[in-house]
Motif scaffolding. Structure first.
Motif, PDB file in Angstrom:
ATOM      1  N   PHE A  81       0.825  -1.202   0.000  1.00  0.00           N
ATOM      2  CA  PHE A  81       0.000   0.000   0.000  1.00  0.00           C
ATOM      3  C   PHE A  81       0.862   1.257   0.000  1.00  0.00           C
ATOM      4  N   MET A  82       2.073   1.158   0.554  1.00  0.00           N
ATOM      5  CA  MET A  82       3.000   2.294   0.546  1.00  0.00           C
ATOM      6  C   MET A  82       3.356   2.660  -0.899  1.00  0.00           C
ATOM      7  N   ARG A  83       3.747   1.668  -1.678  1.00  0.00           N
ATOM      8  CA  ARG A  83       4.122   1.950  -3.073  1.00  0.00           C
ATOM      9  C   ARG A  83       2.916   2.347  -3.912  1.00  0.00           C
ATOM     10  N   LEU A  84       1.784   1.714  -3.656  1.00  0.00           N
ATOM     11  CA  LEU A  84       0.562   2.077  -4.372  1.00  0.00           C
ATOM     12  C   LEU A  84       0.207   3.532  -4.070  1.00  0.00           C
ATOM     13  N   GLY A  85       0.285   3.918  -2.810  1.00  0.00           N
ATOM     14  CA  GLY A  85      -0.006   5.302  -2.420  1.00  0.00           C
ATOM     15  C   GLY A  85       0.942   6.283  -3.077  1.00  0.00           C
ATOM     16  N   GLU A  86       2.236   5.944  -3.103  1.00  0.00           N
ATOM     17  CA  GLU A  86       3.221   6.821  -3.741  1.00  0.00           C
ATOM     18  C   GLU A  86       2.903   7.005  -5.216  1.00  0.00           C
ATOM     19  N   SER A  87       2.583   5.903  -5.924  1.00  0.00           N
ATOM     20  CA  SER A  87       2.293   6.042  -7.352  1.00  0.00           C
ATOM     21  C   SER A  87       1.010   6.807  -7.611  1.00  0.00           C
ATOM     22  N   LEU A  88       0.016   6.655  -6.736  1.00  0.00           N
ATOM     23  CA  LEU A  88      -1.224   7.415  -6.917  1.00  0.00           C
ATOM     24  C   LEU A  88      -0.976   8.906  -6.753  1.00  0.00           C
ATOM     25  N   ILE A  89      -0.179   9.274  -5.762  1.00  0.00           N
ATOM     26  CA  ILE A  89       0.128  10.690  -5.542  1.00  0.00           C
ATOM     27  C   ILE A  89       0.889  11.260  -6.729  1.00  0.00           C
ATOM     28  N   LEU A  90       1.844  10.498  -7.252  1.00  0.00           N
ATOM     29  CA  LEU A  90       2.635  10.980  -8.384  1.00  0.00           C
ATOM     30  C   LEU A  90       1.827  11.032  -9.677  1.00  0.00           C
ATOM     31  N   SER A  91       0.799  10.182  -9.810  1.00  0.00           N
ATOM     32  CA  SER A  91       0.048  10.118 -11.058  1.00  0.00           C
ATOM     33  C   SER A  91      -1.092  11.133 -11.131  1.00  0.00           C
ATOM     34  N   LYS A  92      -1.494  11.695  -9.989  1.00  0.00           N
ATOM     35  CA  LYS A  92      -2.608  12.639  -9.989  1.00  0.00           C
ATOM     36  C   LYS A  92      -2.097  14.067 -10.033  1.00  0.00           C
ATOM     37  N   GLU A  93      -2.868  14.917 -10.703  1.00  0.00           N
ATOM     38  CA  GLU A  93      -2.522  16.324 -10.699  1.00  0.00           C
ATOM     39  C   GLU A  93      -2.949  16.900  -9.355  1.00  0.00           C
ATOM     40  N   GLY A  94      -2.009  17.363  -8.626  1.00  0.00           N
ATOM     41  CA  GLY A  94      -2.284  17.898  -7.306  1.00  0.00           C
ATOM     42  C   GLY A  94      -0.986  18.134  -6.571  1.00  0.00           C
ATOM     43  N   MET A  95      -1.079  18.265  -5.268  1.00  0.00           N
ATOM     44  CA  MET A  95       0.121  18.480  -4.473  1.00  0.00           C
ATOM     45  C   MET A  95      -0.061  17.958  -3.069  1.00  0.00           C
ATOM     46  N   ALA A  96       1.048  17.523  -2.510  1.00  0.00           N
ATOM     47  CA  ALA A  96       1.072  17.083  -1.116  1.00  0.00           C
ATOM     48  C   ALA A  96       1.700  18.195  -0.299  1.00  0.00           C
ATOM     49  N   ILE A  97       1.018  18.573   0.755  1.00  0.00           N
ATOM     50  CA  ILE A  97       1.522  19.606   1.657  1.00  0.00           C
ATOM     51  C   ILE A  97       1.708  18.944   3.008  1.00  0.00           C
ATOM     52  N   TYR A  98       2.946  18.854   3.427  1.00  0.00           N
ATOM     53  CA  TYR A  98       3.251  18.143   4.660  1.00  0.00           C
ATOM     54  C   TYR A  98       2.846  18.954   5.874  1.00  0.00           C
ATOM     55  N   ALA A  99       2.307  18.253   6.858  1.00  0.00           N
ATOM     56  CA  ALA A  99       1.821  18.876   8.085  1.00  0.00           C
ATOM     57  C   ALA A  99       2.979  19.014   9.057  1.00  0.00           C
ATOM     58  N   SER A 100       3.949  19.804   8.667  1.00  0.00           N
ATOM     59  CA  SER A 100       5.137  19.921   9.515  1.00  0.00           C
ATOM     60  C   SER A 100       5.128  21.237  10.273  1.00  0.00           C
ATOM     61  N   GLU A 101       5.458  21.134  11.480  1.00  0.00           N
ATOM     62  CA  GLU A 101       5.681  22.292  12.340  1.00  0.00           C
ATOM     63  C   GLU A 101       7.113  22.153  12.829  1.00  0.00           C
ATOM     64  N   GLU A 102       7.607  23.142  13.503  1.00  0.00           N
ATOM     65  CA  GLU A 102       8.971  23.039  14.003  1.00  0.00           C
ATOM     66  C   GLU A 102       9.077  21.908  15.028  1.00  0.00           C
ATOM     67  N   ASN A 103      10.156  21.130  14.927  1.00  0.00           N
ATOM     68  CA  ASN A 103      10.463  20.049  15.870  1.00  0.00           C
ATOM     69  C   ASN A 103       9.358  19.016  15.990  1.00  0.00           C
ATOM     70  N   ASP A 104       8.750  18.615  14.876  1.00  0.00           N
ATOM     71  CA  ASP A 104       7.740  17.565  14.965  1.00  0.00           C
ATOM     72  C   ASP A 104       8.259  16.294  14.301  1.00  0.00           C
ATOM     73  N   THR A 105       7.395  15.308  14.176  1.00  0.00           N
ATOM     74  CA  THR A 105       7.819  14.003  13.666  1.00  0.00           C
ATOM     75  C   THR A 105       7.389  13.777  12.216  1.00  0.00           C
ATOM     76  N   CYS A 106       7.105  14.835  11.478  1.00  0.00           N
ATOM     77  CA  CYS A 106       6.685  14.698  10.088  1.00  0.00           C
ATOM     78  C   CYS A 106       7.842  14.156   9.249  1.00  0.00           C
ATOM     79  N   THR A 107       7.532  13.206   8.371  1.00  0.00           N
ATOM     80  CA  THR A 107       8.531  12.663   7.454  1.00  0.00           C
ATOM     81  C   THR A 107       7.986  12.766   6.041  1.00  0.00           C
ATOM     82  N   GLU A 108       8.753  12.295   5.076  1.00  0.00           N
ATOM     83  CA  GLU A 108       8.288  12.317   3.686  1.00  0.00           C
ATOM     84  C   GLU A 108       7.087  11.402   3.472  1.00  0.00           C
ATOM     85  N   CYS A 109       6.822  10.508   4.427  1.00  0.00           N
ATOM     86  CA  CYS A 109       5.678   9.593   4.324  1.00  0.00           C
ATOM     87  C   CYS A 109       4.410  10.197   4.904  1.00  0.00           C
ATOM     88  N   GLY A 110       4.526  11.217   5.725  1.00  0.00           N
ATOM     89  CA  GLY A 110       3.339  11.843   6.296  1.00  0.00           C
ATOM     90  C   GLY A 110       3.580  12.327   7.706  1.00  0.00           C
TER      91      GLY A 110
END
Length: 111
Positions: free
Chosen positions: A72-101
């Motif tokens: 599901f990780m790879r499927l999710g990555e390909s879906l995000i890359l194949s759709k017109e849109g954008m991912a905006i990470y929910a990062s604040e200073e000193n949090d645990t946000c990664t490239e996965c979410g």
């Protein structure tokens, strides 16, 4: 795993999210977009599998048998890359946000 939470752009959304959408799409209104919040990119793949693949499959038992073998990780990555849109990470200073979410996934509503 769980499905993404669909945000209502007519209600209050985080200002950082709103600003980034307006910066990337200055001529569009927030109501033109589907905005979903995901804890992990894996959830995007799981949501697609449960909401799109399973309902159209004639042999549910066979598809559910294959479920443990789906990345599901790879499927999710390909879906995000194949759709017109954008991912905006929910990062604040000193949090645990990664490239996965976690992140908001913004896509145009179908016309």
């Amino acid at each position: 795993m769980k499905t993404g939470m669909l945000l209502d752009p007519t209600k209050e959304i985080p200002s950082r999210l709103s600003e980034q959408i307006k910066n990337n799409f200055p001529d569009r209104e927030l109501s033109d977009f589907n905005i979903r919040y995901y804890q992990c990119v894996e959830d995007v793949g799981y949501e697609y599998f449960t909401e799109t693949v399973l309902p159209i499959c004639g042999n549910h038992a066979a598809v559910q048998y294959l479920e443990p073998f789906i990345s599901f990780m790879r499927l999710g990555e390909s879906l995000i890359l194949s759709k017109e849109g954008m991912a905006i990470y929910a990062s604040e200073e000193n949090d645990t946000c990664t490239e996965c979410g976690p992140f908001w996934f913004v896509t145009a509503k179908p016309v």
